[in-house]
Design a protein around this motif. Structure first.
Motif, PDB file in Angstrom:
ATOM      1  N   SER A 162      39.241  35.628  34.466  1.00  0.00           N
ATOM      2  CA  SER A 162      40.518  35.290  33.838  1.00  0.00           C
ATOM      3  C   SER A 162      41.550  34.886  34.877  1.00  0.00           C
ATOM      4  CB  SER A 162      41.044  36.430  32.954  1.00  0.00           C
ATOM      5  OG  SER A 162      40.282  37.564  33.058  1.00  0.00           O
ATOM      6  N   ILE A 163      41.525  35.554  36.043  1.00  0.00           N
ATOM      7  CA  ILE A 163      42.484  35.149  37.083  1.00  0.00           C
ATOM      8  C   ILE A 163      42.166  33.729  37.553  1.00  0.00           C
ATOM      9  CG2 ILE A 163      43.360  35.614  39.413  1.00  0.00           C
ATOM     10  CD1 ILE A 163      43.004  38.523  38.949  1.00  0.00           C
ATOM     11  N   PHE A 164      40.876  33.454  37.719  1.00  0.00           N
ATOM     12  CA  PHE A 164      40.489  32.107  38.144  1.00  0.00           C
ATOM     13  C   PHE A 164      40.963  31.075  37.110  1.00  0.00           C
ATOM     14  CE2 PHE A 164      37.282  31.632  41.736  1.00  0.00           C
ATOM     15  CZ  PHE A 164      37.745  32.736  42.397  1.00  0.00           C
ATOM     16  N   GLU A 165      40.783  31.388  35.843  1.00  0.00           N
ATOM     17  CA  GLU A 165      41.177  30.466  34.778  1.00  0.00           C
ATOM     18  C   GLU A 165      42.686  30.224  34.791  1.00  0.00           C
ATOM     19  OE1 GLU A 165      40.004  31.271  30.451  1.00  0.00           O
ATOM     20  OE2 GLU A 165      38.124  31.238  31.607  1.00  0.00           O
ATOM     21  N   LEU A 185      45.622  30.994  45.205  1.00  0.00           N
ATOM     22  CA  LEU A 185      45.930  32.348  44.735  1.00  0.00           C
ATOM     23  C   LEU A 185      47.107  32.924  45.506  1.00  0.00           C
ATOM     24  CD1 LEU A 185      42.292  33.701  44.421  1.00  0.00           C
ATOM     25  CD2 LEU A 185      43.910  33.413  42.540  1.00  0.00           C
ATOM     26  N   GLU A 186      47.060  32.760  46.808  1.00  0.00           N
ATOM     27  CA  GLU A 186      48.116  33.278  47.679  1.00  0.00           C
ATOM     28  C   GLU A 186      49.467  32.663  47.281  1.00  0.00           C
ATOM     29  OE1 GLU A 186      48.543  35.422  49.911  1.00  0.00           O
ATOM     30  OE2 GLU A 186      50.207  34.731  51.149  1.00  0.00           O
ATOM     31  N   GLU A 187      49.463  31.343  47.034  1.00  0.00           N
ATOM     32  CA  GLU A 187      50.699  30.663  46.626  1.00  0.00           C
ATOM     33  C   GLU A 187      51.216  31.218  45.308  1.00  0.00           C
ATOM     34  OE1 GLU A 187      50.460  26.311  46.310  1.00  0.00           O
ATOM     35  OE2 GLU A 187      49.806  26.445  48.413  1.00  0.00           O
ATOM     36  N   ASN A 188      50.283  31.489  44.398  1.00  0.00           N
ATOM     37  CA  ASN A 188      50.694  31.970  43.074  1.00  0.00           C
ATOM     38  C   ASN A 188      50.944  33.468  43.041  1.00  0.00           C
ATOM     39  OD1 ASN A 188      50.222  29.346  42.507  1.00  0.00           O
ATOM     40  ND2 ASN A 188      48.458  29.694  41.165  1.00  0.00           N
ATOM     41  N   GLY A 189      50.948  34.093  44.210  1.00  0.00           N
ATOM     42  CA  GLY A 189      51.292  35.506  44.289  1.00  0.00           C
ATOM     43  C   GLY A 189      50.208  36.455  43.800  1.00  0.00           C
ATOM     44  N   VAL A 190      48.958  36.032  43.861  1.00  0.00           N
ATOM     45  CA  VAL A 190      47.856  36.932  43.511  1.00  0.00           C
ATOM     46  C   VAL A 190      47.107  37.276  44.797  1.00  0.00           C
ATOM     47  CG1 VAL A 190      45.745  37.202  42.153  1.00  0.00           C
ATOM     48  CG2 VAL A 190      47.589  35.724  41.318  1.00  0.00           C
ATOM     49  N   GLU A 191      46.792  38.568  44.966  1.00  0.00           N
ATOM     50  CA  GLU A 191      45.979  38.943  46.133  1.00  0.00           C
ATOM     51  C   GLU A 191      44.625  38.277  45.971  1.00  0.00           C
ATOM     52  OE1 GLU A 191      46.834  40.519  48.744  1.00  0.00           O
ATOM     53  OE2 GLU A 191      48.197  42.180  48.314  1.00  0.00           O
ATOM     54  N   PHE A 251      43.115  38.600  52.513  1.00  0.00           N
ATOM     55  CA  PHE A 251      42.812  39.987  52.137  1.00  0.00           C
ATOM     56  C   PHE A 251      44.096  40.722  51.781  1.00  0.00           C
ATOM     57  CE2 PHE A 251      39.773  38.574  55.413  1.00  0.00           C
ATOM     58  CZ  PHE A 251      38.624  38.554  54.637  1.00  0.00           C
ATOM     59  N   ASN A 252      43.954  41.756  50.942  1.00  0.00           N
ATOM     60  CA  ASN A 252      45.120  42.515  50.513  1.00  0.00           C
ATOM     61  C   ASN A 252      45.830  43.167  51.708  1.00  0.00           C
ATOM     62  OD1 ASN A 252      42.399  44.023  49.973  1.00  0.00           O
ATOM     63  ND2 ASN A 252      43.867  45.573  50.612  1.00  0.00           N
ATOM     64  N   GLN A 271      44.412  43.438  40.161  1.00  0.00           N
ATOM     65  CA  GLN A 271      45.413  43.150  41.186  1.00  0.00           C
ATOM     66  C   GLN A 271      44.889  42.209  42.269  1.00  0.00           C
ATOM     67  OE1 GLN A 271      47.302  46.691  42.780  1.00  0.00           O
ATOM     68  NE2 GLN A 271      47.157  47.698  40.802  1.00  0.00           N
ATOM     69  N   ALA A 272      43.567  41.992  42.281  1.00  0.00           N
ATOM     70  CA  ALA A 272      43.004  41.060  43.256  1.00  0.00           C
ATOM     71  C   ALA A 272      41.930  40.243  42.541  1.00  0.00           C
ATOM     72  CB  ALA A 272      42.416  41.802  44.446  1.00  0.00           C
ATOM     73  N   ALA A 273      41.743  39.002  43.028  1.00  0.00           N
ATOM     74  CA  ALA A 273      40.863  38.093  42.292  1.00  0.00           C
ATOM     75  C   ALA A 273      39.401  38.214  42.682  1.00  0.00           C
ATOM     76  CB  ALA A 273      41.340  36.658  42.490  1.00  0.00           C
ATOM     77  N   MET A 274      39.139  38.568  43.959  1.00  0.00           N
ATOM     78  CA  MET A 274      37.748  38.616  44.421  1.00  0.00           C
ATOM     79  C   MET A 274      37.470  39.912  45.175  1.00  0.00           C
ATOM     80  SD  MET A 274      37.242  34.690  45.757  1.00  0.00           S
ATOM     81  CE  MET A 274      38.870  34.455  46.459  1.00  0.00           C
TER      82      MET A 274
END
Lengths: 432, 273, 292
Positions: A162-165, A185-191, A251-252, A271-274
């Motif tokens: 879902s985060i990828f989507e 992801l980093e740009e969009n504020g997701v770890e 990395f977080n 809280q993190a995508a991968m």
């Protein structure tokens, strides 16, 4: 006065001795003459690994009823306590008749110290063929096998679909694409990646994949056993890639101070995508009822991408986990060998079906009702071109300690890739 | 001190008190959560669903036996340590003999040994005398390893006991045993309560020795019960929290009891003194 | 009087039980550990006598000295923290309202096992979800530090829970010592017009000096052989930044199969502790012992 004191003193000391001595002898008499007892130590406590524990209980019960006059006495310890206790027991030459060991580097000193019995005779009667090829080899030294593996794991990258989507991302096939995913992801504020590098082997997985993709599937194994060098450009480049990712904030935050458990929780709470971890974690993403259904549904996995167009995506980092050993000085060696052989026969199908373990013995995925992710992983395993054994398992414990510390320093940016390579080569060459 | 000063003082004291209470609140909430909430959520957030089943899990894990073992091993070791430490401290500080400071030095060296150095030799020794997997090995190990620190704490108090008391007692024809058991020991009630509390915490929370020397489930203690929930790849932290709460309650009660004794003892010895 | 109090049988009766127990269960293992230190032994196979080689290696081992330095830092801060604990104890032992309840509350965290304390502080220090960094971010700090990951900070960060863990222990001891001071002495001083601070400094402190000295030794010895929270919270990492002597020794003996070398380090730890203790005892020595 004097006399009274002496009497009192003697009375107290003898009381203590009697108390201690009496209970000391209590255990002895219970076993009758012709009954044999196999001591078996394992690391799957009921509280944390209920299904594993249950399967073992069943296997033990079946074995006991098949073998009149043989008892199996089980002791369960948690992972770290198990390792500590093995150490204590080995110093006193008191290893259990049957226990669990790890492959390669862990096993070696026990074999050199003549503590583990050869299991070649157990494997001879056709049992060898039931293992996935390459698994028992990790427990072999100079052609003799000393452990029967129970698990086989590889480490893919799990990701949150879902985060990828939400971020319009596709599963990356190449490192360039992977970096693009991280950057977005980093740009969009997701770890982007959850990593608990306090445990160190977690970071080692990432490094190993880069080394595999850049240097080829044999490179790392050769560097470890002395036929290659860690100072080859491929290893330096692999280390540089790690720092590249770290600099991109892939990395977080504070990964070097976080445990794998904490990192896992970040991934599992979205809280993190991968998150890269061994396939032992599959139950969390498939069958574990404690994990919300919608999260389990949104988890997928992908193979580590190719790097600079190099590398084979079906080459994995992984290997067999724990295996069974029989102690060389066991009084009931024959019975113990029967037990381990019986154990691995029973373990295979039950472990995958009931406990979600991917066993080191071949299983027929078609005939079982398994979640799709298991079927996929089993297929990937069948088609794997190579499985490189976890570096810290391959290495001797001393070298592994250097490797793991260097991994933390590399991820933390305390050292350069060149220094990282140098320290490894030094550690390998001091191994003689 | 003026009024404002008092308000400020109480404000500070109260703030510290809140800080010291919070860990217990946290632990209680912790014990009612699952892994995901424990690690990803805020520590003081109320559980999304109250997982009382953590306590059930712990109960089914056979905590009763562990509990009983913890209690009796802790109690016996405390009694032995307090008695032996008091006797030795009494002899070292009150009796006259040449080697007293040397012996005291030996006890102090005992304070310094790291337990991980000791554990393998100890295992070997217990193995030779057939004390492995025997709870008495734990009792005597706890006693021995707590003796030095207990004596150190007693020492400061024994030095300050007035000599006049024992002189008077001896002149009255009192025997040494009577002097020690009837006069000195009761006088040290406050510090005895203190060392009981300290020994209790040490013994109750210890697990390295138990894990190493005990292999049968029937002799294991509460701290080892925690290990039951630590797996090869997965750890059930909620259940560990529940175990920690269950194991906290008895020493909390015992602590409050002995904590009162620290004060009570003083008033009674002050009367006698 | 002297005759009774120097009766050899009586002395033996009172000292020997404790001495024998400590002798067997502490000194024999200690001797054995020094002996293993002379061996090249992985704890599994055969051992080989190599004389002082392990000890010589240790003296040149920078990792060992780094860990020793960390242990000494901990000892230093532990000793300093005693001043705070002493002050708190003085307040709690004075006759203010609610002191009894406050004292009990203050000591409660001491009852928690290391497992619980470690978990608590891991949650405090967590870089993104932790209490500490949430508070800092609330105060407008943009990039709060990753407390346990930053090699420059980790050591000091982990000292905080260690010192906190032992606060109750020292407060308990000081409290008992302070309560042991006869009320009459303090009353007399009050009548003479002494302020509470003067009473604390001039009367109470000298009277519990013996106890304070003991706690200094306990703080130093306890710090030099400290292990628990370091092992659970950082494992000595990242890359040795929070390694202390005991955790280094444990790693060598239990994880990396250098059992002989680990034993040598364990023995050195004891020797170093012993030397420091003797120095501290000499520095704090007093000619006369006080009595009430």
């Amino acid at each position: 006065m004097k006399k009274k004191a002496v009497t009192l003193f003697l009375a107290i000391t003898s009381l203590v001795l009697v108390l201690v001595g009496c209970s000391g002898g209590a255990d002895e008499g219970s076993a009758s003459q012709d009954e044999k007892t196999i001591e078996f130590m394992h690391l799957w406590p009921e509280g944390s690994s209920a299904q594993h524990h249950k399967i073992i209980e069943d296997i033990v019960a079946d074995f006991e009823s098949n073998n009149e006059g043989v008892n199996v006495e089980v002791e369960v310890l948690s992972n770290e306590q198990y390792k500590d206790k093995m150490k204590v027991l080995s110093t006193s030459n008191e290893l259990p008749d049957v226990g669990m060991t790890w492959a390669a580097g862990y096993l070696e000193p026990y074999v050199e110290g003549n503590k583990f019995a050869s299991l070649d005779d157990v494997l001879e009667g056709g049992l060898q063929d039931s293992f996935v090829s390459g698994t028992t080899e990790a427990y072999a030294i100079d052609g003799t096998t000393y452990g029967l593996p129970l698990e086989l794991n590889v480490a893919p990258i799990y990701y949150n679909k879902s985060i990828f989507e939400e971020n319009g991302l596709e599963v990356p096939q190449t490192y360039e694409e992977f970096k693009q995913v991280v950057a977005t992801l980093e740009e969009n504020g997701v770890e982007p990646i959850a990593l608990g590098n306090k445990d160190r082997w977690t970071g080692s997985l990432w490094y190993m994949y880069f080394a595999d993709r850049i240097g080829g599937p044999e490179a790392l194994t050769e560097a470890i056993d002395g036929n290659g060098s860690f100072e080859e450009p491929a290893f330096v480049e692999a280390a540089a890639k790690i720092q590249e990712l770290a600099d991109m904030n892939a990395f977080n935050a504070g990964y070097n101070g976080l445990s794998d458990q904490e990192a896992k929780s970040m991934f599992m709470s979205g809280q993190a995508a991968m998150y890269m971890i061994g396939t032992w974690d599959l139950p969390n993403y498939t069958t574990n009822e404690d994990v919300p259904q919608d999260f389990r549904d949104s988890v997928g996995y992908f193979k580590f991408p190719t790097v600079n167009g190099q590398g084979d995506q079906s080459s994995f980092v992984g290997g067999p986990g724990v295996g069974l050993f029989v102690a060389e000085n066991s009084d009931v060696k024959a019975e113990a060998k029967d037990f381990v052989s019986f154990f691995v026969e029973q373990w295979g199908e039950r472990s995958v079906q009931d406990a979600g373990v991917i066993p080191a013995t071949k299983v027929d995925a078609e005939s079982m009702d398994l979640p799709q992710m298991y079927v996929d992983v089993l297929n990937d395993l069948n088609n794997a071109s190579n499985i490189t054994l976890f570096a810290d398992v391959q290495m001797s414990p001393d070298a592994a300690e250097v490797h793991l510390n260097q991994i933390q320093a590399l991820f933390g940016g305390e050292i350069t890739p060149e220094e990282f390579a140098e320290a490894h080569q030094e550690a390998m060459s001091s191994e003689e | 001190m003026n009024r404002l000063g008092y308000i400020f003082l109480y404000l500070c004291l109260g703030l510290v008190a809140v800080f010291q209470i919070l860990p217990i609140v946290w632990l209680f909430l912790f014990s009612l959560k699952g892994n995901r909430e424990i690690f990803a959520g805020s520590p003081f957030a109320l559980p999304q669903e109250w997982k009382w089943e953590n306590y059930l899990t712990v109960w089914e894990g056979g905590i009763g036996t562990y509990f009983f073992n913890s209690v009796w091993i802790t109690v016996v070791a405390i009694i032995l340590t307090s008695l032996l430490a008091s006797m030795a401290t009494f002899a070292i500080t009150r009796m006259q003999w040449k080697l007293s400071s040397l012996v005291l030095g030996l006890f102090m060296v005992g304070l310094m040994i790291p337990i991980h150095s000791a554990i393998i030799p100890l295992f070997n020794m217990f193995l030779n005398v057939n004390l492995i997997d025997n709870p008495w090995s734990i009792v005597i190990t706890y006693t021995a390893y707590n003796l030095p620190i207990t004596m150190m704490i007693l020492l400061g108090f024994y030095y300050t006991l007035p000599r006049e008391i024992e002189e008077a007692a001896i002149i009255d024809g009192c025997s040494i045993h009577r002097l020690f058991f009837r006069i000195i020991l009761p006088m040290t009630t406050p510090v005895l309560s203190t060392i009981v509390i300290i020994n209790m915490i040490y013994n109750w929370n210890e697990f390295v020795f138990v894990n190493t020397f005990i292999s049968s489930d029937q002799y294991k203690t509460l701290t080892v019960g925690i290990q039951n929930f630590i797996g090869q790849y997965m750890t059930d932290w909620g259940a560990i929290g529940a175990t920690l709460i269950i194991s906290l309650l008895p020493i909390l009660l015992a602590f409050i009891f002995f904590s009162n004794k620290v004060v009570e003892g003083i008033s009674s010895s002050a009367v006698k003194g | 009087m002297n005759k009774v109090m120097s009766n050899k049988w009586m002395i033996a009766f009172y000292v020997l039980p404790a001495l024998i127990l400590v002798g067997i269960l502490i000194f024999i293992p200690l001797g054995l550990s020094a002996y293993y230190g002379l061996m090249d032994w992985n704890g599994i196979g055969d051992m080989e006598f190599i004389g002082m080689e392990n000890y010589i290696t240790a003296v040149q081992d920078m990792k060992f000295w780094d860990s020793a330095f960390h242990s000494f830092l901990l000892a230093f801060f532990s000793t300093l923290s005693l001043i705070v604990y002493l002050a708190i104890s003085m307040i709690l032992a004075s006759k203010i309202k609610g002191a009894d309840l406050l004292r009990k509350i203050y000591l409660i965290p001491m009852l928690l096992s290391s497992v619980a304390i470690a978990q608590l502080w891991i949650k405090v220090f967590n870089p993104s979800n932790g209490i500490l960094n949430k508070m800092l971010m609330g105060l407008g700090v943009d990039n709060p530090p990753a407390w346990l990951a930053n090699p420059d900070i980790v050591l000091y960060a982990i000292f905080i829970p260690i010192l906190w863990q032992y606060a109750g222990f020292y407060i308990l001891i000081y409290y008992a010592a302070l309560k042991n001071i006869p009320e009459s002495l303090i009353e007399a001083a009050k009548i003479d017009g002494a302020s509470p601070l003067q009473i604390a400094y001039r009367i109470k402190l000298p009277l519990i000096a013996g106890v304070v000295k003991v706690t200094i030794v306990l703080a130093i010895v306890g710090s030099l052989k400290y292990f628990d929270l370091i092992y659970v919270m950082t494992g000595g990492g990242p890359n040795g930044a929070s390694e202390v002597m005991a955790s280094y020794m444990y790693k060598l003996a239990f994880s990396t199969n250098d059992f002989g070398y680990g034993s040598a380090i364990g023995f050195l730890l004891l020797v170093i502790t012993l030397i420091v203790t003797v120095i501290v005892r000499k520095l704090t020595a007093d000619k006369e012992e006080l009595q009430y």
